[in-house]
Write an enzyme that holds these catalytic residues in place. Structure first.
Site, PDB file in Angstrom:
ATOM      1  N   GLU A  90      33.022  58.065  79.090  1.00 50.61           N
ATOM      2  CA  GLU A  90      33.449  56.698  78.821  1.00 50.61           C
ATOM      3  C   GLU A  90      34.445  56.138  79.826  1.00 50.61           C
ATOM      4  O   GLU A  90      34.496  54.922  80.043  1.00 50.61           O
ATOM      5  CB  GLU A  90      34.059  56.615  77.410  1.00 50.61           C
ATOM      6  N   SER A 353      34.722  66.973  10.943  1.00 48.20           N
ATOM      7  CA  SER A 353      35.972  67.348  10.243  1.00 48.20           C
ATOM      8  C   SER A 353      37.194  67.409  11.151  1.00 48.20           C
ATOM      9  O   SER A 353      38.273  67.803  10.692  1.00 48.20           O
ATOM     10  CB  SER A 353      35.783  68.725   9.584  1.00 48.20           C
TER      11      SER A 353
END
Length: 572
Positions: A90, A353
């Site tokens: 680059e 319950s």
């Protein structure tokens, strides 16, 4: 002095004009740079959120809102091979320029003028970083290009080359939502960026220039071709020896299969939802989960699905909580309905319950003795829908029974009479105080006590955690850094009385069919909803609370006899 300058100006008017023009341009450029300012080397919005368990083990990375993944890493954790490869690919003169490569700029300008179109660019690595920091795609106007150059020079003046390079490799896009070299190395090759070979480093270094055209999955040969060119450039620059070049050119590269970003996950979603502030993920998420325990629980539940098939049950869930901190250690579920996205730990069902201990807790708090005799006899209650005539689970009644035995045997008739005496409104208020969801006595009526209202496994874990802590309520904590919230909502005496009954192995033995045999004291309550739609078990000690649900995510009933004692207790 002024006379001397004036003479020179009259004698060399063109040179003087040129100098003045250059000075004016220099001053203007400096002013322009001052106006542009220095870009901040901050994190990118494309970074994902790493998720850790309580021990610091990294579990996954959550994608960003844009669907990208990546985490910044220091330059010391990036292979020098990649750093050299990306600079040669680059910006060969990165270490020499001040943010603008004037030679490359003049060369590109000449080529573009010659061909009357843009055939090459001159953006330096620093200028590319400026674009990424700004979130721009491609800058094409002269004004935009000048802004980019000024910002690049300012960046170079304010930061070292290594700081700029580190930010650059962490902001690069490598395609498929991978942002930064860490995500690219792990995503494409399954290795940390420090371990990249020459072949892998050069392969990745060519991707940012054109991630779509150089897609490793769609166009692997294009990428290999660019990679070979770059490797030879590295050799020509003296950065890669002949033997290394030959090895890199012949290195077989295995690209990992493209995988979708990991989903947020049910527990992470619950954790973020539980946050008192913004629901978005932060830079990191440190969960209270114990990854080892979570994996064991998940595997156990998956195996239990096969065992539960004869009972016509297709779903199971469990949650484990540390009572000392109210931190969730495990949050697991398994279902044969693979397409189901319902979190079974949060899904609400009839608790059977499981609410009874809290009715007794309220009564004990108001002075009832555990040895007080309660009436266990048939009863009929009028209502808008006709007479309600409840029964005990086994269809029998015992006359007068101690409150301790009525709770241990989970008898329906005594607890209904107790709820009538306490009033349903007060019972509902107390249930909410210990951690259960709001209930509507006027709508549910007396069956509320027997499980006509719906609750989730997580809510039951909170309520029973209140009992385990001696009456101190604490909401579940999903993140290590989550604030603690503690409040006494039941007297310690009442909580101790309930726990004493639920921990009495002799009283519960006939109900469990030998399903629980542990060498330590544990309080236990089971629940079975009407019609065998849901089977529950909650166990707790001072240290841990474990809650289990078994049933069908669709709400379909299980086989007759599918009770909490038979199905849920063995899992817990």
């Amino acid at each position: 002095m002024g006379v001397y300058v004036a003479r020179i100006a009259r004698r060399f008017p063109r040179a003087t004009a040129m100098v003045c023009l250059l000075l004016a341009a220099f001053v203007a450029w400096r002013a322009f740079r001052a106006w542009v300012g220095v870009p901040a080397l901050g994190p990118t919005a494309g970074y994902s959120t790493p998720v850790y368990d309580r021990t610091g083990l990294r579990l996954r990375d959550l994608p960003s809102r844009t669907g990208t993944r990546g985490q910044a890493v220091p330059l010391s954790q990036v292979s020098p091979r990649f750093l050299l490869s990306i600079q040669v690919s680059e910006d060969r003169h990165f270490r020499a320029h001040d943010g603008v490569d004037r030679g490359a700029l003049l060369r590109a300008l000449g080529q573009n003028l010659l061909h009357r179109r843009r055939v090459s660019g001159a953006s330096t690595l620093t200028q590319q970083l400026v674009k990424n920091l700004d979130g721009a795609t491609q800058r094409r106007t002269i004004g935009q290009k000048l802004w980019e150059m000024a910002a690049a020079q300012n960046l170079e003046a304010a930061h070292s080359k290594d700081e700029i390079l580190e930010s650059y490799v962490n902001h690069l896009g490598f395609g498929h939502g991978l942002v930064g070299i860490d995500a690219a190395a792990r995503g494409y090759f399954g290795v940390p960026p420090a371990s990249l070979s020459w072949g892998e480093a050069a392969f990745l270094a060519v991707l940012p220039r054109a991630p779509s055209r150089l897609d490793p999955y769609r166009h692997p040969e294009r990428v290999r071709s660019r990679q070979r060119v770059l490797l030879r450039q590295l050799h020509a620059e003296g950065l890669l020896g002949p033997a290394e070049l030959e090895a890199a050119l012949g290195e077989p590269l295995t690209i990992h299969p493209l995988s979708a970003p990991p989903r947020r996950g049910r527990f992470v979603a619950a954790a973020l939802h539980a946050r008192p502030g913004p629901k978005a993920a932060s830079s990191t998420v440190h969960l209270t989960l114990d990854a080892s325990l979570q994996a064991d629980a998940q595997a156990e539940l998956a195996e239990m699905l096969l065992v539960l098939r004869p009972s016509h049950a297709s779903g199971v869930a469990a949650v484990v909580v540390d009572n000392a901190t109210s931190e969730v250690l495990a949050w697991a579920s398994a279902s044969e309905a693979e397409a189901s996205h319902v979190d079974l730990v949060l899904a609400r069902h009839s608790p059977g319950s499981l609410l009874k201990p809290f009715v007794y807790g309220l009564a004990f708090q108001q002075g009832l003795s555990a040895d007080a005799l309660l009436v266990d006899a048939p009863m009929a209650i009028g209502g808008r829908d006709g007479t309600y005539a409840p029964q005990n689970f086994d269809g029998t009644s015992r006359g007068l029974v101690p409150a301790r035995s009525a709770l241990a045997e989970s008898l329906n008739l005594p607890v209904l009479r107790l709820a009538q005496e306490l009033t349903l409104g007060r019972v509902a208020w107390f249930l909410e105080r210990v951690g259960l969801p709001p209930m509507t006595p006027s709508r549910e009526g007396l069956p509320l006590v027997l499980g006509s209202a719906s609750v989730s496994l997580a809510e039951l874990a909170v309520a029973y955690g209140t009992l385990a802590r001696g009456g101190i309520y604490a909401p579940l904590r999903f993140e290590v850094q989550a604030p603690r919230s503690w409040e006494r909502r039941m007297s310690s005496r009442a909580a101790a009385q309930v726990t004493s009954v639920l921990a009495d192995a002799r009283l519960r033995l006939p109900l469990l069919h030998g399903a629980l045999d542990v060498p330590f004291s544990v309080a236990l309550k089971t629940g079975t909803s009407a019609g065998f739609h849901d089977a529950w078990a909650v166990l707790y000690t001072p240290q841990r609370t474990v809650a289990v649900w078994v049933g069908n995510p669709s709400g379909a009933p299980m086989a007759p006899g599918s009770t909490g004692g038979r199905l849920a207790v063995p899992i817990a």
